[in-house]
Structure formats: structure tokens, C-alpha cells
Design a protein around this motif. Structure first.
Motif, PDB file in Angstrom:
ATOM      1  N   THR A 119      34.064  -1.469  -4.891  1.00 61.17           N
ATOM      2  CA  THR A 119      33.354  -0.474  -4.090  1.00 61.17           C
ATOM      3  C   THR A 119      31.972  -0.159  -4.628  1.00 61.17           C
ATOM      4  N   PHE A 120      31.868   0.063  -5.925  1.00 63.68           N
ATOM      5  CA  PHE A 120      30.603   0.485  -6.531  1.00 63.68           C
ATOM      6  C   PHE A 120      29.809  -0.746  -6.961  1.00 63.68           C
ATOM      7  N   VAL A 121      29.431  -1.569  -5.994  1.00 59.43           N
ATOM      8  CA  VAL A 121      28.777  -2.856  -6.267  1.00 59.43           C
ATOM      9  C   VAL A 121      27.381  -2.691  -6.865  1.00 59.43           C
ATOM     10  N   TRP A 122      26.811  -1.512  -6.778  1.00 60.11           N
ATOM     11  CA  TRP A 122      25.494  -1.231  -7.341  1.00 60.11           C
ATOM     12  C   TRP A 122      25.560  -0.906  -8.834  1.00 60.11           C
ATOM     13  N   VAL A 123      26.782  -0.806  -9.395  1.00 63.15           N
ATOM     14  CA  VAL A 123      26.984  -0.500 -10.814  1.00 63.15           C
ATOM     15  C   VAL A 123      27.424  -1.774 -11.529  1.00 63.15           C
ATOM     16  N   ASP A 124      26.949  -1.983 -12.736  1.00 59.36           N
ATOM     17  CA  ASP A 124      27.355  -3.138 -13.538  1.00 59.36           C
ATOM     18  C   ASP A 124      28.878  -3.113 -13.696  1.00 59.36           C
ATOM     19  N   PRO A 125      29.597  -4.132 -13.188  1.00 54.97           N
ATOM     20  CA  PRO A 125      31.066  -4.110 -13.253  1.00 54.97           C
ATOM     21  C   PRO A 125      31.605  -4.050 -14.688  1.00 54.97           C
ATOM     22  N   ALA A 126      30.822  -4.510 -15.646  1.00 51.44           N
ATOM     23  CA  ALA A 126      31.258  -4.468 -17.041  1.00 51.44           C
ATOM     24  C   ALA A 126      31.339  -3.037 -17.578  1.00 51.44           C
ATOM     25  N   SER A 127      30.697  -2.090 -16.873  1.00 50.00           N
ATOM     26  CA  SER A 127      30.748  -0.707 -17.329  1.00 50.00           C
ATOM     27  C   SER A 127      32.089  -0.048 -17.016  1.00 50.00           C
ATOM     28  N   PHE A 128      32.891  -0.678 -16.165  1.00 54.60           N
ATOM     29  CA  PHE A 128      34.220  -0.168 -15.836  1.00 54.60           C
ATOM     30  C   PHE A 128      35.241  -0.873 -16.718  1.00 54.60           C
ATOM     31  N   ARG A 129      36.105  -0.083 -17.355  1.00 53.83           N
ATOM     32  CA  ARG A 129      37.107  -0.659 -18.259  1.00 53.83           C
ATOM     33  C   ARG A 129      38.512  -0.209 -17.851  1.00 53.83           C
ATOM     34  N   HIS A 130      39.476  -1.045 -18.164  1.00 53.79           N
ATOM     35  CA  HIS A 130      40.869  -0.768 -17.828  1.00 53.79           C
ATOM     36  C   HIS A 130      41.345   0.536 -18.456  1.00 53.79           C
ATOM     37  N   GLU A 131      40.916   0.821 -19.666  1.00 53.69           N
ATOM     38  CA  GLU A 131      41.358   2.030 -20.370  1.00 53.69           C
ATOM     39  C   GLU A 131      40.717   3.311 -19.815  1.00 53.69           C
ATOM     40  N   ASP A 132      39.747   3.189 -18.902  1.00 48.70           N
ATOM     41  CA  ASP A 132      39.117   4.364 -18.302  1.00 48.70           C
ATOM     42  C   ASP A 132      40.139   5.264 -17.607  1.00 48.70           C
ATOM     43  N   PHE A 133      41.137   4.658 -16.986  1.00 46.80           N
ATOM     44  CA  PHE A 133      42.098   5.440 -16.223  1.00 46.80           C
ATOM     45  C   PHE A 133      42.757   6.506 -17.091  1.00 46.80           C
ATOM     46  N   LYS A 134      43.244   6.111 -18.232  1.00 48.09           N
ATOM     47  CA  LYS A 134      43.935   7.058 -19.120  1.00 48.09           C
ATOM     48  C   LYS A 134      42.993   8.176 -19.562  1.00 48.09           C
ATOM     49  N   THR A 135      41.780   7.814 -19.918  1.00 49.39           N
ATOM     50  CA  THR A 135      40.795   8.799 -20.371  1.00 49.39           C
ATOM     51  C   THR A 135      40.387   9.730 -19.231  1.00 49.39           C
ATOM     52  N   HIS A 136      40.111   9.185 -18.066  1.00 46.35           N
ATOM     53  CA  HIS A 136      39.573   9.956 -16.942  1.00 46.35           C
ATOM     54  C   HIS A 136      40.599  10.842 -16.250  1.00 46.35           C
ATOM     55  N   LEU A 196      35.530  18.021  -4.087  1.00 51.81           N
ATOM     56  CA  LEU A 196      35.466  16.696  -4.685  1.00 51.81           C
ATOM     57  C   LEU A 196      34.010  16.267  -4.751  1.00 51.81           C
ATOM     58  N   LYS A 197      33.764  15.179  -5.442  1.00 46.76           N
ATOM     59  CA  LYS A 197      32.438  14.571  -5.457  1.00 46.76           C
ATOM     60  C   LYS A 197      32.580  13.166  -4.898  1.00 46.76           C
ATOM     61  N   CYS A 198      31.626  12.775  -4.064  1.00 46.26           N
ATOM     62  CA  CYS A 198      31.643  11.445  -3.445  1.00 46.26           C
ATOM     63  C   CYS A 198      30.259  10.828  -3.608  1.00 46.26           C
ATOM     64  N   LEU A 199      30.221   9.617  -4.118  1.00 47.60           N
ATOM     65  CA  LEU A 199      28.943   8.947  -4.293  1.00 47.60           C
ATOM     66  C   LEU A 199      28.262   8.734  -2.947  1.00 47.60           C
ATOM     67  N   VAL A 200      26.973   9.001  -2.902  1.00 49.06           N
ATOM     68  CA  VAL A 200      26.196   8.896  -1.661  1.00 49.06           C
ATOM     69  C   VAL A 200      26.309   7.486  -1.072  1.00 49.06           C
ATOM     70  N   LYS A 201      26.287   6.477  -1.931  1.00 46.58           N
ATOM     71  CA  LYS A 201      26.340   5.095  -1.448  1.00 46.58           C
ATOM     72  C   LYS A 201      27.729   4.674  -0.967  1.00 46.58           C
ATOM     73  N   ASN A 202      28.738   5.487  -1.213  1.00 46.41           N
ATOM     74  CA  ASN A 202      30.110   5.160  -0.816  1.00 46.41           C
ATOM     75  C   ASN A 202      30.351   5.682   0.603  1.00 46.41           C
ATOM     76  N   SER A 203      29.704   5.044   1.567  1.00 51.10           N
ATOM     77  CA  SER A 203      29.708   5.532   2.955  1.00 51.10           C
ATOM     78  C   SER A 203      31.106   5.556   3.562  1.00 51.10           C
ATOM     79  N   ARG A 204      31.951   4.613   3.207  1.00 53.76           N
ATOM     80  CA  ARG A 204      33.306   4.586   3.777  1.00 53.76           C
ATOM     81  C   ARG A 204      34.103   5.814   3.320  1.00 53.76           C
ATOM     82  N   ALA A 205      34.005   6.152   2.038  1.00 50.55           N
ATOM     83  CA  ALA A 205      34.716   7.334   1.532  1.00 50.55           C
ATOM     84  C   ALA A 205      34.151   8.604   2.147  1.00 50.55           C
ATOM     85  N   LYS A 206      32.823   8.685   2.254  1.00 56.09           N
ATOM     86  CA  LYS A 206      32.205   9.873   2.849  1.00 56.09           C
ATOM     87  C   LYS A 206      32.706  10.069   4.285  1.00 56.09           C
ATOM     88  N   ALA A 207      32.777   8.997   5.041  1.00 58.61           N
ATOM     89  CA  ALA A 207      33.261   9.084   6.423  1.00 58.61           C
ATOM     90  C   ALA A 207      34.724   9.525   6.453  1.00 58.61           C
TER      91      ALA A 207
END
Length: 133
Positions: free
Chosen positions: A15-32, A93-104
Motif C-alpha cells: 500500500t505505502f509504495v512511496w515509502v522505502d519497503p526496507a523501512s518496514f520490518r516483520h518485528e514492527d508488529f509486536k512493537t507497534h 484514527l490517522k490515515c495517510l493522505v496518499k492512502n486514498s482507498r483507506a480514506k474512502a
């Protein structure tokens, strides 16, 4: 929880194709999700279709993620319907501006824009759901 971390990682990268995919990590879920309440959406075949987390002190929906295959089939609406006292309680909630499908999606469920800001993933809009008076 492994499947939830998989969904979180995959959907963010898709979804967040404008963000470097390497910045997302599997362990983020537990932390977030630490300290948050968690709901699961189960598909008719028993597969986990998605999940939602809530930070209860602020009635803040932190995450609502649905696997790409199950998007548009009611999983997100079912997750919202599972919230305590939905639709008679205020939620944010917060929704990223570029995430038009979620905003809709959120707009279709009655959320309105009540603020804005910037995060590491880009500009976002704060959206709030107000119950009918």
C-alpha cells in the motif's frame, strides 16, 4: 501472532509504495501493537483476513489492516462493528493522505477529517467518527 505480523508487513509494503519497503520490518508488529487491544477478522474459510488494534485510553484505532485478497469483502466493516459500543461511541484514527482507498473506506463508514499532520510515512489526516446525536 506470526500471521498478523505477515499481514502488517505485506499490506504496508503493497500500500505505502512511496515509502522505502526496507523501512518496514516483520518485528514492527509486536512493537507497534504493545498495550493495544486486538481484533481479528476471520474469512469464511478460516483464514485470518485482517486485524484491528485500538488504544483504549483515547478510543484511537491505531491499525486496521486487511490482506489484499480480502479487501473489499466486508472484513474492515466487520472489524469496525466489533469495536466497543460501535456505532454509539466516538473513535479516532490517522490515515495517510496518499492512502486514498483507506480514506474512502473510512469516509463511507462516517469518519470525517478533524486534523492533519506529518509522519515518517508521509502526511496524514486525523479522522473521527462521531455517533449520531
Amino acid at each position: 501472532m506470526e500471521i498478523l505480523a505477515d499481514i502488517y508487513l505485506t499490506v504496508r509494503r503493497e500500500t505505502f509504495v512511496w515509502v522505502d519497503p526496507a523501512s518496514f520490518r516483520h518485528e514492527d508488529f509486536k512493537t507497534h501493537t504493545h498495550g493495544e487491544h486486538l481484533w481479528l477478522a476471520e474469512a469464511p474459510n478460516g483464514e485470518i483476513a485482517g486485524f484491528m488494534t485500538l488504544w483504549p485510553p483515547d478510543d484511537f484505532i491505531h491499525m486496521l489492516y486487511v490482506s489484499k485478497f480480502w479487501q473489499g469483502q466486508g472484513a474492515g466493516a466487520a472489524l469496525l462493528a466489533a469495536l466497543p459500543d460501535w456505532p454509539h461511541n466516538k473513535y479516532r484514527l490517522k490515515c495517510l493522505v496518499k492512502n486514498s482507498r483507506a480514506k474512502a473506506f473510512y469516509r463511507s463508514k462516517g469518519f470525517v477529517v478533524t486534523g492533519s499532520g506529518t509522519s515518517a510515512e508521509g502526511d496524514f489526516e486525523e479522522m473521527s467518527f462521531y455517533p449520531d446525536a
